[in-house]
Design an enzyme around this catalytic site. Structure first.
Site, PDB file in Angstrom:
ATOM      1  N   SER A  80       0.834  -1.194   0.000  1.00 51.13           N
ATOM      2  CA  SER A  80       0.000   0.000   0.000  1.00 51.13           C
ATOM      3  C   SER A  80       0.880   1.260   0.000  1.00 51.13           C
ATOM      4  O   SER A  80       1.732   1.423  -0.878  1.00 51.13           O
ATOM      5  CB  SER A  80      -0.958  -0.040   1.193  1.00 51.13           C
ATOM      6  OG  SER A  80      -1.946   0.938   1.074  1.00 51.13           O
ATOM      7  N   ASP A  83      -8.537  -5.386  -6.041  1.00 58.21           N
ATOM      8  CA  ASP A  83      -8.181  -4.338  -5.089  1.00 58.21           C
ATOM      9  C   ASP A  83      -9.112  -3.144  -5.276  1.00 58.21           C
ATOM     10  O   ASP A  83      -9.185  -2.563  -6.362  1.00 58.21           O
ATOM     11  CB  ASP A  83      -6.724  -3.923  -5.312  1.00 58.21           C
ATOM     12  CG  ASP A  83      -6.251  -2.878  -4.316  1.00 58.21           C
ATOM     13  OD1 ASP A  83      -7.027  -2.538  -3.398  1.00 58.21           O
ATOM     14  OD2 ASP A  83      -5.106  -2.414  -4.456  1.00 58.21           O
ATOM     15  N   HIS A  98      -6.967  -5.952  -1.498  1.00 60.43           N
ATOM     16  CA  HIS A  98      -5.854  -5.027  -1.271  1.00 60.43           C
ATOM     17  C   HIS A  98      -4.831  -5.586  -0.290  1.00 60.43           C
ATOM     18  O   HIS A  98      -3.627  -5.568  -0.557  1.00 60.43           O
ATOM     19  CB  HIS A  98      -6.408  -3.695  -0.759  1.00 60.43           C
ATOM     20  CG  HIS A  98      -5.361  -2.641  -0.561  1.00 60.43           C
ATOM     21  ND1 HIS A  98      -4.687  -2.069  -1.620  1.00 60.43           N
ATOM     22  CD2 HIS A  98      -4.859  -2.054   0.570  1.00 60.43           C
ATOM     23  CE1 HIS A  98      -3.819  -1.171  -1.168  1.00 60.43           C
ATOM     24  NE2 HIS A  98      -3.910  -1.148   0.162  1.00 60.43           N
TER      25      HIS A  98
END
Length: 667
Positions: free
Chosen positions: A478, A572, A606
């Site tokens: 991330s 995601d 994600h």
């Protein structure tokens, strides 16, 4: 003649002949009246409690009531005859030895050679062996008649426990061998005896049973095992065809503890053949929040349930053949909660429960066991780092080293997550878990980052005596992913960089390095979509880094002198990870750089964590200020985590240790 009192002695003799269908029973009634004692013999009909029929009649027993049984043959002794009050009487024949009423034994009955066929003494017929008025036959003829009488077709079923004795519908001919007995008196006596037998049968049976149990040299049989599958508890399910001889138990492999990223084999033993059960796993994090998963199974014909061979049935957290489903399917009982391990020195305690049937709520608890999921392998050292401005934790494998070095970065959650770094160290890497905000004296929020802080951490690793040079690796997820790209683009000593759903543009905060400033990628909050549950979808919020002023946010990764690996979850919902990976690959190749490795996983969201971490579908986003959906389908996400972990290990082994990866890319 009226009878004032009765004294009843019941002695049961059951004949078990494997070749015959007859069960002959002798009932001796000793009646005490005003003028003397009479001994009458009757033969109860089918269904009578006094008819015996115990399957344990053939069990060897000590002598009782004048009978001794020592083997295949029977011997009898004469019982003294009661003296009448008013004169002489015909001495009654010897009484048979009663069988011990142990109905739970499963010993076979006596064969035809060992059974006793006649209850009357030699030379005398029993009352039921002759019709009224027929004289008694003596000698061998009487014996032969007794044998023939034992070969009838009467088959009496033993009464249920606790029910009164059932006497024959038609009274037998009492006293047919005695002179001067009238039929009316016989019928009247029989009716009185019938009433008394019904009242006292239960107590007599218990008294005789207690007497036998006290005299028997062997211990009493154990109580019958309870039924394992109750149709009343689990409607719509068939009871098990057979019951297990031992209590169910759970077998783990490894048995007591295992590393969190290692597979765990689960099996249940001691179930009934094809028995239906429900398995439930529970796990509590350090804050006390509970995660649970359950699955419905049917045991095999041998009563064993192996999750590697038995598929889960519909109705639980998952279905199909999923050996590790009870771990990756764990879901928080508190909404929008994500499993994060804070203290890696302690294990997470996994509890597995086995319940009877497929009911909701679950049925009876059959087995329960706990298993420790560890994060640190034996010998791995955890070293807190407070060098200059660096706030981190270094994990070193056993041995003197040096080891290939990696810096591990997480995202906008802040703090100092250590669990992925220590799991990597278990495979021979020196891994530095690096905090960059919201930890100790570091900045409390994400306003701007100075790349000099990360450069200090890189130099710490390069100068460490147990870290192998000439370069190190970077791993980020991330926000940590685009920080790793910036480090690889501007700092020296970076050999390999792996990104998990990272961005090729600077996101969330201003990045500064010396005289260089990279602004954050702009966003449009109006593009946030909130569903009825209050969960936000921010997939389209960020602007395109290839258009307009946002091109300044694109990280100049073409300056990097390292190898790249992009791990992409195609579901995601945080941002467009696949788009970022493809655009980064185009830019590298446009500048003559090596094409990066891109591994895409359909159905993965994600947060691609180490193997067997439960998928987090939605949780609180600190920058958005509300729960956001992260995307992903549980099974596909789990498979992605397992494969991505192997891809990352192989990538760093190849480029930091010079070892071939042996792993093929999916894209």
């Amino acid at each position: 003649m009226p009878w004032s009192s009765y004294k009843l002695f019941c002695l049961i003799y059951s004949q078990h002949n494997l070749l015959s269908e007859e069960r002959g029973t002798l009932l001796a009634l000793e009646l005490q009246g005003e003028n003397g004692i009479r001994t009458e013999r009757v033969r109860p009909g089918p269904g009578s409690l006094l008819a015996g029929g115990s399957p344990c009649a053939a069990r060897p027993a000590p002598s009782l009531c004048g009978w001794s049984h020592t083997g295949p043959s029977l011997s009898r002794q004469r019982i003294p005859t009661a003296t009448p009050l008013g004169g002489s009487s015909t001495p009654p024949p010897a009484l048979p030895r009663p069988a011990p009423p142990l109905a739970r034994s499963r010993r076979p009955a006596l064969g035809s050679s060992g059974g006793h066929r006649g209850a009357a003494p030699r030379g005398r017929d029993a009352p039921w062996q002759r019709s009224p008025g027929q004289p008694g036959r003596g000698g061998k003829a009487g014996e032969e008649a007794g044998r023939q009488a034992g070969r009838g077709s009467c088959r009496s079923a033993p009464p249920r426990r606790g029910e009164p004795a059932a006497l024959p519908d038609r009274p037998p001919e009492l006293g047919t061998g005695r002179a001067g007995t009238r039929p009316g008196i016989r019928l009247q006596r029989w009716k009185r005896l019938e009433v008394m037998c019904q009242v006292t049968a239960r107590s007599l049976r218990r008294a005789i049973s207690r007497g036998w149990q006290e005299r028997l040299p062997w211990p009493s049989p154990a109580p019958a095992a309870p039924q394992r599958c109750s149709p009343a508890r689990t409607p719509g399910t068939a009871p098990a065809r057979g019951l297990a001889s031992v209590a169910p138990s759970v077998r783990f492999s490894p048995a007591v503890r295992s590393l969190f990223d290692e597979p765990l084999a689960i099996a249940v033993q001691g179930l009934g053949p094809r028995q239906q059960v429900t398995l439930r796993t529970s796990l509590q994090d350090e804050t006390g929040e509970l995660f649970q998963a359950c699955a419905r199974y049917r045991a095999g014909d041998d009563g064993e349930l192996d999750l590697a061979r038995c598929p889960a049935l519909p109705g639980g957290s998952f279905s199909g053949l999923e050996p590790m489903g009870l771990l990756w399917a764990l879901q928080p009982q508190k909404p929008f909660w994500r499993l994060v391990k804070r203290d890696v020195r302690t294990p997470l305690l996994l509890q597995l429960e086995v319940f009877e049937g497929h009911g909701d709520p679950p049925g009876q608890l059959l087995a329960q066991v706990q298993h420790e999921r560890m994060f640190l392998r034996d010998g791995v050292r955890r070293v807190p780092v407070r060098e200059g401005k660096v706030r981190a934790t270094l994990f070193l494998p056993p041995g003197s080293g040096p080891f290939p070095g990696i810096i591990d970065l997480y995202g906008t959650g802040g703090g100092l997550p250590e669990y992925r770094a220590c799991l990597l160290a278990n495979y021979g890497f020196a891994v530095l878990a690096l905090a960059f905000y919201s930890y100790e004296d570091l900045p409390k929020d994400m306003k701007e980052f100075h790349l000099e802080y990360f450069e200090e951490a890189v130099n710490y690793m390069l100068q460490h005596t147990q870290v192998q040079g000439p370069g190190i690796g970077l791993l980020g997820i991330s926000k940590g992913g685009d920080l790793c790209l910036s480090m690889a683009s501007f700092l020296k000593g970076i050999t390999a960089t792996a990104l998990i759903n990272g961005s090729v543009a600077n996101v969330g905060a201003v990045l500064r390095y010396k005289d260089i400033t990279i602004p954050p990628l702009s966003f449009n909050a109006k593009r946030i979509k909130v569903n009825k549950s209050g969960i936000a979808d921010i997939f389209d919020v960020l602007s395109n880094p290839l258009e307009g002023p946002d091109r300044q946010s694109f990280i100049p990764l073409e300056k990097a002198e390292c190898h790249f690996l992009f791990i992409v979850g195609q579901d995601d919902r945080n941002w467009k990870s696949e788009f970022f990976a493809v655009e980064g690959s185009k830019r590298l190749q446009a500048h003559g750089k090596e094409k990066p490795e891109i591994v895409c996983y359909p159905g993965a969201g994600h947060y691609i964590e180490p193997p067997f971490f439960p998928m987090c579908a939605a949780s609180m986003h600190l920058l958005v200020g509300m729960p956001v959906v992260w995307g992903g389908e549980p099974k596909a996400h789990c498979e992605a985590q397992i494969d991505a972990w192997q891809q990352i290990l192989a990538f760093f082994r190849k480029h930091l240790s010079g070892k071939p990866s042996g792993i093929s890319s999916k894209m």
